[in-house]
Design a protein around this motif. Sequence first.
Motif, mmCIF file in Angstrom:
data_model
loop_
_atom_site.group_PDB
_atom_site.id
_atom_site.type_symbol
_atom_site.label_atom_id
_atom_site.label_comp_id
_atom_site.label_asym_id
_atom_site.label_seq_id
_atom_site.Cartn_x
_atom_site.Cartn_y
_atom_site.Cartn_z
ATOM 1 N N ASN A 243 94.897 11.299 -16.503
ATOM 2 C CA ASN A 243 95.240 12.475 -16.889
ATOM 3 C C ASN A 243 94.584 13.610 -16.165
ATOM 4 O OD1 ASN A 243 96.307 11.089 -18.930
ATOM 5 N ND2 ASN A 243 94.672 11.478 -20.558
ATOM 6 N N VAL A 244 93.166 13.454 -15.736
ATOM 7 C CA VAL A 244 92.919 14.560 -14.754
ATOM 8 C C VAL A 244 93.145 14.558 -13.290
ATOM 9 C CG1 VAL A 244 90.786 15.362 -13.771
ATOM 10 C CG2 VAL A 244 90.569 14.699 -16.259
ATOM 11 N N TRP A 245 93.519 13.534 -12.923
ATOM 12 C CA TRP A 245 93.987 13.210 -11.493
ATOM 13 C C TRP A 245 95.515 13.772 -11.191
ATOM 14 C CZ3 TRP A 245 92.139 12.060 -7.099
ATOM 15 C CH2 TRP A 245 93.180 11.760 -5.995
ATOM 16 N N ARG A 246 96.345 13.791 -12.499
ATOM 17 C CA ARG A 246 97.597 14.429 -12.031
ATOM 18 C C ARG A 246 97.489 15.903 -11.820
ATOM 19 N NH1 ARG A 246 99.339 10.924 -16.340
ATOM 20 N NH2 ARG A 246 98.888 12.412 -17.811
ATOM 21 N N ALA A 247 96.777 16.565 -12.468
ATOM 22 C CA ALA A 247 96.346 17.890 -12.448
ATOM 23 C C ALA A 247 95.437 18.528 -11.226
ATOM 24 C CB ALA A 247 96.019 18.722 -13.741
ATOM 25 N N LEU A 248 94.831 17.494 -10.741
ATOM 26 C CA LEU A 248 93.781 17.793 -9.847
ATOM 27 C C LEU A 248 94.253 17.707 -8.491
ATOM 28 C CD1 LEU A 248 90.919 18.430 -8.980
ATOM 29 C CD2 LEU A 248 90.179 15.808 -9.006
ATOM 30 N N GLU A 249 94.925 16.436 -8.214
ATOM 31 C CA GLU A 249 95.604 16.361 -6.707
ATOM 32 C C GLU A 249 96.157 17.480 -6.177
ATOM 33 O OE1 GLU A 249 97.338 12.729 -4.238
ATOM 34 O OE2 GLU A 249 98.243 12.677 -6.342
ATOM 35 N N PRO A 250 96.968 18.258 -6.839
ATOM 36 C CA PRO A 250 97.496 19.436 -6.243
ATOM 37 C C PRO A 250 96.634 20.333 -5.740
ATOM 38 C CG PRO A 250 98.779 18.729 -7.995
ATOM 39 C CD PRO A 250 97.535 18.165 -8.236
ATOM 40 N N LEU A 251 95.526 20.531 -6.326
ATOM 41 C CA LEU A 251 94.492 21.380 -6.044
ATOM 42 C C LEU A 251 93.795 20.920 -4.593
ATOM 43 C CD1 LEU A 251 92.749 22.139 -9.273
ATOM 44 C CD2 LEU A 251 94.655 23.610 -8.318
ATOM 45 N N LEU B 91 85.095 7.250 -11.744
ATOM 46 C CA LEU B 91 86.323 6.524 -11.416
ATOM 47 C C LEU B 91 86.981 7.626 -10.567
ATOM 48 C CD1 LEU B 91 87.177 4.810 -14.587
ATOM 49 C CD2 LEU B 91 86.322 3.824 -12.651
ATOM 50 N N LEU B 92 86.940 8.841 -10.901
ATOM 51 C CA LEU B 92 87.576 9.905 -10.161
ATOM 52 C C LEU B 92 86.943 10.127 -8.644
ATOM 53 C CD1 LEU B 92 89.624 12.119 -10.398
ATOM 54 C CD2 LEU B 92 88.014 13.588 -10.894
ATOM 55 N N ARG C 232 92.397 5.858 -18.184
ATOM 56 C CA ARG C 232 93.358 6.742 -18.581
ATOM 57 C C ARG C 232 93.141 8.351 -18.562
ATOM 58 N NH1 ARG C 232 98.454 6.709 -21.425
ATOM 59 N NH2 ARG C 232 99.100 9.050 -21.405
ATOM 60 N N LEU C 233 91.780 8.383 -18.986
ATOM 61 C CA LEU C 233 91.383 9.614 -18.902
ATOM 62 C C LEU C 233 91.184 10.277 -17.497
ATOM 63 C CD1 LEU C 233 90.141 9.036 -21.592
ATOM 64 C CD2 LEU C 233 88.263 10.552 -21.426
ATOM 65 N N MET C 234 90.887 9.277 -16.403
ATOM 66 C CA MET C 234 91.003 9.780 -15.209
ATOM 67 C C MET C 234 92.179 10.099 -14.660
ATOM 68 S SD MET C 234 91.455 8.527 -11.765
ATOM 69 C CE MET C 234 91.297 6.774 -11.602
ATOM 70 N N LEU D 40 92.634 16.014 -22.522
ATOM 71 C CA LEU D 40 91.944 14.826 -21.763
ATOM 72 C C LEU D 40 92.338 13.618 -22.287
ATOM 73 C CD1 LEU D 40 89.854 14.016 -19.986
ATOM 74 C CD2 LEU D 40 88.173 14.497 -21.354
ATOM 75 N N LEU D 41 92.412 13.532 -23.846
ATOM 76 C CA LEU D 41 92.508 12.363 -24.585
ATOM 77 C C LEU D 41 93.979 11.572 -24.755
ATOM 78 C CD1 LEU D 41 89.768 12.642 -27.261
ATOM 79 C CD2 LEU D 41 89.569 11.848 -24.691
ATOM 80 N N GLU D 42 94.949 12.291 -23.867
ATOM 81 C CA GLU D 42 96.399 12.035 -24.245
ATOM 82 C C GLU D 42 96.450 10.574 -23.969
ATOM 83 O OE1 GLU D 42 100.346 12.373 -24.997
ATOM 84 O OE2 GLU D 42 98.820 14.213 -24.748
ATOM 85 N N GLY D 43 97.171 9.928 -24.798
ATOM 86 C CA GLY D 43 97.573 8.518 -24.285
ATOM 87 C C GLY D 43 96.389 7.567 -25.224
#
Length: 199
Positions: A187-195, A41-42, A183-185, A158-161
Amino acid sequence: MWLPIRAWAAAAPGAAKTVLVVGDSLSAEYGIARGTGWVPLLGARLAQRYPNYRIVNTSISGDTTRGGLARLPALLTRDQPAVVVLELGANDALRGLSLDATEQNLRAMARRSLHAGARVLIVGMQIPPNYGRDYAQRFMQVFPEVARSEHAALVPFLLEGIAADRSLFQADGLHPVASAQPRLMENVWRALEPLLQTP
């Protein structure tokens, strides 16, 4: 259970940058249909918004931080990633392994990735207090400590929410079902996109 899967990659033609995911069953689509996990999904999200990036998923069900550290040098050489996502540690805790070793392994993986020129994202996990409150608390702290000391980005959990909703887990109570993967995706996307936006 050790169930190696083939690396999964999705990329637009001519994509020049790789996001390398090094994880365990939570990233390896354990118990769900291929293509429905948070990593694919990411990959689809990247194809839409950052087509100059591709995902390479090298996650293996059952892997530990020790296993990831052993595999990482060859992966860095092969894929030359721009970003490395480290989603490991849950199996260390489930086996009651030394958290000092877990922290050392994660730190070594982060440093090797940074030395190879990649930006690093640490994916945090938590375990229930029935493993021992002190152990569970210390385990939860490993991920932000490594991220802070190694100047890496962090997904706090990772499993937040979804962690409190049993209907979003398979019968083993450990692995999220397909409907929880978006939802997992996120959670990761929020931290990944700035990188991805970092030169």
